[in-house]
Motif scaffolding. Sequence first.
Motif, PDB file in Angstrom:
ATOM      1  N   LYS A 154       0.833  -1.196   0.000  1.00 49.06           N
ATOM      2  CA  LYS A 154       0.000   0.000   0.000  1.00 49.06           C
ATOM      3  C   LYS A 154       0.871   1.250   0.000  1.00 49.06           C
ATOM      4  CE  LYS A 154      -4.501  -0.894   0.183  1.00 49.06           C
ATOM      5  NZ  LYS A 154      -5.479  -0.242  -0.712  1.00 49.06           N
ATOM      6  N   ASN A 155       0.468   2.241  -0.826  1.00 52.98           N
ATOM      7  CA  ASN A 155       1.126   3.532  -0.812  1.00 52.98           C
ATOM      8  C   ASN A 155       0.483   4.420   0.252  1.00 52.98           C
ATOM      9  OD1 ASN A 155       2.848   2.808  -2.888  1.00 52.98           O
ATOM     10  ND2 ASN A 155       1.487   3.574  -4.483  1.00 52.98           N
ATOM     11  N   ILE A 156       1.333   5.136   0.976  1.00 50.87           N
ATOM     12  CA  ILE A 156       0.899   5.864   2.167  1.00 50.87           C
ATOM     13  C   ILE A 156       1.001   7.367   1.937  1.00 50.87           C
ATOM     14  CG2 ILE A 156       1.232   6.145   4.647  1.00 50.87           C
ATOM     15  CD1 ILE A 156       0.439   3.293   3.718  1.00 50.87           C
ATOM     16  N   ALA A 157      -0.102   8.088   2.235  1.00 50.36           N
ATOM     17  CA  ALA A 157      -0.154   9.540   2.066  1.00 50.36           C
ATOM     18  C   ALA A 157       0.126  10.286   3.362  1.00 50.36           C
ATOM     19  CB  ALA A 157      -1.517   9.966   1.529  1.00 50.36           C
ATOM     20  N   ALA A 158      -0.058   9.627   4.507  1.00 46.76           N
ATOM     21  CA  ALA A 158       0.212  10.275   5.801  1.00 46.76           C
ATOM     22  C   ALA A 158       0.253   9.216   6.888  1.00 46.76           C
ATOM     23  CB  ALA A 158      -0.846  11.324   6.128  1.00 46.76           C
ATOM     24  N   ILE A 159       1.073   9.477   7.906  1.00 48.09           N
ATOM     25  CA  ILE A 159       1.163   8.638   9.102  1.00 48.09           C
ATOM     26  C   ILE A 159       1.010   9.562  10.294  1.00 48.09           C
ATOM     27  CG2 ILE A 159       2.572   7.002  10.414  1.00 48.09           C
ATOM     28  CD1 ILE A 159       4.138   6.501   7.821  1.00 48.09           C
ATOM     29  N   GLU A 160       0.080   9.250  11.174  1.00 44.61           N
ATOM     30  CA  GLU A 160      -0.235  10.143  12.282  1.00 44.61           C
ATOM     31  C   GLU A 160      -0.229   9.365  13.602  1.00 44.61           C
ATOM     32  OE1 GLU A 160      -3.809  13.286  13.493  1.00 44.61           O
ATOM     33  OE2 GLU A 160      -4.277  11.465  12.359  1.00 44.61           O
ATOM     34  N   ILE A 218      -3.212   5.623   9.686  1.00 49.71           N
ATOM     35  CA  ILE A 218      -2.578   5.491   8.378  1.00 49.71           C
ATOM     36  C   ILE A 218      -3.562   5.958   7.307  1.00 49.71           C
ATOM     37  CG2 ILE A 218      -1.408   3.934   6.782  1.00 49.71           C
ATOM     38  CD1 ILE A 218      -0.015   4.122   9.457  1.00 49.71           C
ATOM     39  N   PHE A 219      -3.075   6.789   6.391  1.00 51.08           N
ATOM     40  CA  PHE A 219      -3.892   7.295   5.278  1.00 51.08           C
ATOM     41  C   PHE A 219      -3.283   6.795   3.971  1.00 51.08           C
ATOM     42  CE2 PHE A 219      -4.466  10.031   8.859  1.00 51.08           C
ATOM     43  CZ  PHE A 219      -5.796  10.424   8.824  1.00 51.08           C
ATOM     44  N   PHE A 220      -4.074   6.078   3.198  1.00 54.12           N
ATOM     45  CA  PHE A 220      -3.603   5.529   1.933  1.00 54.12           C
ATOM     46  C   PHE A 220      -3.766   6.556   0.806  1.00 54.12           C
ATOM     47  CE2 PHE A 220      -5.266   1.240   3.639  1.00 54.12           C
ATOM     48  CZ  PHE A 220      -4.104   1.051   4.366  1.00 54.12           C
ATOM     49  N   THR A 221      -3.043   6.325  -0.268  1.00 54.46           N
ATOM     50  CA  THR A 221      -3.251   7.063  -1.510  1.00 54.46           C
ATOM     51  C   THR A 221      -3.405   6.060  -2.639  1.00 54.46           C
ATOM     52  OG1 THR A 221      -2.301   8.620  -3.113  1.00 54.46           O
ATOM     53  CG2 THR A 221      -0.746   7.334  -1.807  1.00 54.46           C
ATOM     54  N   ASP A 222      -4.321   6.345  -3.551  1.00 54.79           N
ATOM     55  CA  ASP A 222      -4.526   5.467  -4.706  1.00 54.79           C
ATOM     56  C   ASP A 222      -3.566   5.793  -5.841  1.00 54.79           C
ATOM     57  OD1 ASP A 222      -6.613   4.111  -3.451  1.00 54.79           O
ATOM     58  OD2 ASP A 222      -8.102   5.572  -4.134  1.00 54.79           O
ATOM     59  N   ASN A 223      -2.768   6.816  -5.658  1.00 54.94           N
ATOM     60  CA  ASN A 223      -1.796   7.180  -6.687  1.00 54.94           C
ATOM     61  C   ASN A 223      -0.784   6.043  -6.839  1.00 54.94           C
ATOM     62  OD1 ASN A 223       0.195   8.308  -8.311  1.00 54.94           O
ATOM     63  ND2 ASN A 223       0.063  10.323  -7.350  1.00 54.94           N
ATOM     64  N   GLY A 234       2.457  18.660  20.625  1.00 56.13           N
ATOM     65  CA  GLY A 234       2.251  19.870  19.846  1.00 56.13           C
ATOM     66  C   GLY A 234       2.523  19.710  18.370  1.00 56.13           C
ATOM     67  N   ALA A 235       2.991  18.515  17.956  1.00 51.22           N
ATOM     68  CA  ALA A 235       3.301  18.300  16.543  1.00 51.22           C
ATOM     69  C   ALA A 235       2.042  18.346  15.693  1.00 51.22           C
ATOM     70  CB  ALA A 235       4.010  16.961  16.355  1.00 51.22           C
ATOM     71  N   GLN A 236       2.183  18.905  14.496  1.00 52.57           N
ATOM     72  CA  GLN A 236       1.074  18.984  13.554  1.00 52.57           C
ATOM     73  C   GLN A 236       1.202  17.871  12.524  1.00 52.57           C
ATOM     74  OE1 GLN A 236      -1.830  21.083  13.151  1.00 52.57           O
ATOM     75  NE2 GLN A 236      -2.084  19.257  11.883  1.00 52.57           N
ATOM     76  N   ALA A 237       0.238  16.977  12.483  1.00 47.82           N
ATOM     77  CA  ALA A 237       0.233  15.931  11.460  1.00 47.82           C
ATOM     78  C   ALA A 237      -0.030  16.553  10.098  1.00 47.82           C
ATOM     79  CB  ALA A 237      -0.829  14.884  11.783  1.00 47.82           C
ATOM     80  N   ARG A 238       0.596  16.003   9.062  1.00 49.52           N
ATOM     81  CA  ARG A 238       0.435  16.551   7.722  1.00 49.52           C
ATOM     82  C   ARG A 238       0.426  15.424   6.700  1.00 49.52           C
ATOM     83  NH1 ARG A 238       0.861  21.960   7.863  1.00 49.52           N
ATOM     84  NH2 ARG A 238       2.030  22.914   9.552  1.00 49.52           N
ATOM     85  N   PHE A 239      -0.295  15.654   5.607  1.00 53.28           N
ATOM     86  CA  PHE A 239      -0.172  14.780   4.455  1.00 53.28           C
ATOM     87  C   PHE A 239       1.149  15.099   3.750  1.00 53.28           C
ATOM     88  CE2 PHE A 239      -4.728  14.664   5.125  1.00 53.28           C
ATOM     89  CZ  PHE A 239      -5.028  13.332   4.864  1.00 53.28           C
ATOM     90  N   TYR A 240       1.774  14.067   3.188  1.00 53.99           N
ATOM     91  CA  TYR A 240       2.955  14.314   2.371  1.00 53.99           C
ATOM     92  C   TYR A 240       2.522  15.068   1.116  1.00 53.99           C
ATOM     93  CZ  TYR A 240       4.440  10.465   5.369  1.00 53.99           C
ATOM     94  OH  TYR A 240       4.678   9.662   6.438  1.00 53.99           O
ATOM     95  N   PRO A 241       3.424  15.814   0.495  1.00 50.36           N
ATOM     96  CA  PRO A 241       3.055  16.493  -0.749  1.00 50.36           C
ATOM     97  C   PRO A 241       2.492  15.500  -1.768  1.00 50.36           C
ATOM     98  CG  PRO A 241       5.170  17.291   0.037  1.00 50.36           C
ATOM     99  CD  PRO A 241       4.807  16.130   0.912  1.00 50.36           C
ATOM    100  N   GLU A 242       1.591  15.964  -2.579  1.00 49.36           N
ATOM    101  CA  GLU A 242       0.924  15.097  -3.557  1.00 49.36           C
ATOM    102  C   GLU A 242       1.960  14.369  -4.417  1.00 49.36           C
ATOM    103  OE1 GLU A 242      -1.924  13.130  -5.786  1.00 49.36           O
ATOM    104  OE2 GLU A 242      -2.035  14.161  -3.848  1.00 49.36           O
ATOM    105  N   GLY A 243       1.786  13.046  -4.538  1.00 48.86           N
ATOM    106  CA  GLY A 243       2.687  12.245  -5.349  1.00 48.86           C
ATOM    107  C   GLY A 243       3.935  11.797  -4.637  1.00 48.86           C
ATOM    108  N   ILE A 244       4.029  12.064  -3.337  1.00 51.00           N
ATOM    109  CA  ILE A 244       5.189  11.678  -2.528  1.00 51.00           C
ATOM    110  C   ILE A 244       4.686  10.889  -1.325  1.00 51.00           C
ATOM    111  CG2 ILE A 244       7.050  12.544  -1.045  1.00 51.00           C
ATOM    112  CD1 ILE A 244       7.332  14.905  -2.933  1.00 51.00           C
TER     113      ILE A 244
END
Length: 524
Positions: A166-172, A267-272, A226-236
């Motif tokens: 699975k390709n992963i778009a974010a880990i929190e 865990i957030f997946f990406t279909d890319n 205090g950390a801010q979770a973020r999605f990785y840039p699109e396509g990364i």
Amino acid sequence: MKNSTLFKTFFCAVFLTGSYASAQEVTYSEHIAPIIFKSCYSCHRDGEVAPFALKTYQDASSRAQLLNHEIQEGHMPPWKPVPAHGDFADVRRLTDAEKELFQKWADDGAPEGDPAKTPTPPTYAVGSQLGTPDLVLKMSQSFTLKGDGKDLYQNFVLPTGLLQNKNIAAIEFRPGNAKIVHHALMYLDVTGAGKALDAKSAEYGYVGFGGPGFTPTASLFGWVPGAQARFYPEGIGFTFPKNSDIVVQIHYAPVDVPESDQSSINIFFTDNPSIRPITEATISPENMATSFVIPANTVKSFKGVINVPNDFSLMMAAPHMHLLGRDAKAYAVTPAKDTIPLIWIKDWDFMWQGAYTYKHLLKIPRNSKVYYEASYDNTAENPRNPNSPPKLVRWGEGTADEMFLCYFFGVGYKPGDEAISTETATAIEEEHNFYAGNVLQLSASPNPAQGQTKLAFYLPKPSAVTLEIYNLQGERVLMVLKAQSFEAGANALNFDAANLPQGAYVVRIVSGNDVVSQQFSVVR
């Protein structure tokens, strides 16, 4: 806050006089509370790891001198990188003007000012900062920390259970008990090494310090309060192989009574299918010309170097040492002999280590050399020295051992990478700017959106709210809600952006006679 009267007054006073604090009385309600809620409150609130909350005027004023001392000494907010050595996201460092405000406020007896002008404390998401995760990995059982006043580093193995890659778009990472979870480091394991170490332990998880106890397949960054979770840039992103495990090392802060924790990872997946995989480069003793040995009663420095064979877009840097560490600096030297500062931590503190993300991808040209320099204090003058008297120290995983490491994360360079921002806007960020007395405000996050999307809005007074989404041709494509009543302050709700075609949109909020619009995009 950018358009608020408070911001304009602050800017003009500093610009015209050079010192806001000397221009007029500094009060909690107008000057100190906004700083606290922006830079301190994420940790200093009920149920978090900080030793006390800073929610009210009484909370802050009773500790005015303590707060000012910690701020002037640079201890708080905890932010270790030196300015001008990396342009990082999520910087918690206070400006000189903000420090001056705290100094004058404390010296003048911590006046409150007009309570009606005090901002509303920020609100924080429950469950996730990013929306609805595709997979939640939770500790299989609760772990109880003894109330013995000691720190503990415990590793837990969380099987992904994936049946395919699975390709992963974010880990929190989400702490189960924020009062005791000081920080967490995450590692990907496809070898089963973590499970083997866990099987040897009589209790849930296994003790470890500084690393997971084996060479992981990949490092997955970490979490600090205090950390801010973020999605990785699109396509990364990352790729998780099927049947892989995540090993999370949690640093539990000392407590005087037993406390339990059951943390989780979203865990957030990406279909890319064509993501550019985040790769890791590491400088370690293998990249040094000398052996890594720190004799007793010495202060010693080491230097390592790696070559960059191809153009590389750097996304994050993470120095790592143990308790003897004092100074860590990384920089790149290009073939043209230009120096690119990457990160510099002058006063290393293992308790406040972290991985630091650049605001924009940073190009490191091919054939550059990346250097990492670190110094260690193995003398009795080092209050953190685990050995008394000092002893010869070598590389190792133990508390009394040391490490020389700097991790670098990024992707192979593509033209235009320098313009890619890592700062995906989130509702929580916007909520930091929702201050009492402000006008109607609205934000959509994550932006760009892929699935569950959060609409956060601030109402200066109770109101019936209508939320609509339009395309750029002015056609309404979705009525999120119509004439629904909400209380004054920060509010939020979710909608599924997956129902919208890819493209740009405008979300509009109507509250009485006030209308505010916010543009966002949907990607696949």
